[in-house]
Design a protein around this motif. Structure first.
Motif, PDB file in Angstrom:
ATOM      1  N   LEU A   1       0.824  -1.203   0.000  1.00 29.45           N
ATOM      2  CA  LEU A   1       0.000   0.000   0.000  1.00 29.45           C
ATOM      3  C   LEU A   1       0.863   1.259   0.000  1.00 29.45           C
ATOM      4  N   GLN A   2       1.937   1.254   0.776  1.00 27.94           N
ATOM      5  CA  GLN A   2       2.818   2.427   0.847  1.00 27.94           C
ATOM      6  C   GLN A   2       3.599   2.641  -0.441  1.00 27.94           C
ATOM      7  N   HIS A   3       3.810   1.575  -1.198  1.00 31.14           N
ATOM      8  CA  HIS A   3       4.600   1.649  -2.437  1.00 31.14           C
ATOM      9  C   HIS A   3       3.784   1.133  -3.619  1.00 31.14           C
ATOM     10  N   ALA A   4       2.578   1.646  -3.730  1.00 31.98           N
ATOM     11  CA  ALA A   4       1.650   1.189  -4.778  1.00 31.98           C
ATOM     12  C   ALA A   4       2.241   1.325  -6.181  1.00 31.98           C
ATOM     13  N   GLU A   5       3.118   2.290  -6.365  1.00 29.47           N
ATOM     14  CA  GLU A   5       3.712   2.503  -7.699  1.00 29.47           C
ATOM     15  C   GLU A   5       4.561   1.310  -8.137  1.00 29.47           C
ATOM     16  N   LEU A   6       5.009   0.499  -7.216  1.00 31.59           N
ATOM     17  CA  LEU A   6       5.793  -0.692  -7.553  1.00 31.59           C
ATOM     18  C   LEU A   6       4.920  -1.850  -8.023  1.00 31.59           C
ATOM     19  N   PHE A   7       3.609  -1.693  -7.894  1.00 29.34           N
ATOM     20  CA  PHE A   7       2.673  -2.764  -8.231  1.00 29.34           C
ATOM     21  C   PHE A   7       1.594  -2.237  -9.177  1.00 29.34           C
ATOM     22  N   PRO A   8       2.004  -1.783 -10.366  1.00 33.37           N
ATOM     23  CA  PRO A   8       1.050  -1.129 -11.277  1.00 33.37           C
ATOM     24  C   PRO A   8      -0.058  -2.060 -11.780  1.00 33.37           C
ATOM     25  N   LYS A   9       0.154  -3.359 -11.722  1.00 37.53           N
ATOM     26  CA  LYS A   9      -0.876  -4.297 -12.186  1.00 37.53           C
ATOM     27  C   LYS A   9      -1.964  -4.537 -11.140  1.00 37.53           C
ATOM     28  N   VAL A  10      -1.725  -4.060  -9.920  1.00 41.58           N
ATOM     29  CA  VAL A  10      -2.708  -4.232  -8.845  1.00 41.58           C
ATOM     30  C   VAL A  10      -3.443  -2.907  -8.660  1.00 41.58           C
TER      31      VAL A  10
END
Length: 121
Positions: A86-95
């Motif tokens: 959640l804190q690093h949402a940019e690392l998980f663009p497919k989610v």
């Protein structure tokens, strides 16, 4: 009781399939391990083994209670991974972001279902 069997089935499936995913998708699983956790590959494998062992333990009435409490503790132990995502949402663009936000309250629901299994065992 039917609700107890459904709860048991949900918890078993969640952790059995999740445990397998730790070995099939190890690299993807490693991405959600916070950077401050050492040896992310080994952590993913160990947590996968624990998930599988807990799921199998649920199937045996003699070990069901211990397995459920172990899975309860494991679920709490992996909470930092959910917070990290959640804190690093940019690392998980497919989610989708909403899914990352929903993970934490859904984790509380999972804990409640595991609690039910443990208490009924």
């Amino acid at each position: 009781m039917l609700k107890d069997r459904v709860a048991l089935g949900v918890v078993f499936a969640w952790f059995f399939l999740g445990g397998i995913a730790h070995f099939v998708f190890t690299d993807a699983q490693m991405r959600i391990v916070p950077g401050w956790v050492p040896w992310p590959r080994e952590v993913v494998w160990i947590s996968g083994v624990l998930e599988l062992a807990g799921a199998i333990g649920l199937l045996l009435p003699r070990t069901r209670r211990w397995a459920a409490w172990g899975l309860f503790a494991l679920t709490i132990a992996v909470t930092p991974a959910n917070v990290y995502m959640l804190q690093h949402a940019e690392l998980f663009p497919k989610v989708p972001y909403w899914a990352l936000v929903a993970r934490l309250p859904l984790q509380l629901v999972l804990l409640a279902v595991i609690w039910r299994v443990a208490r009924r065992a």
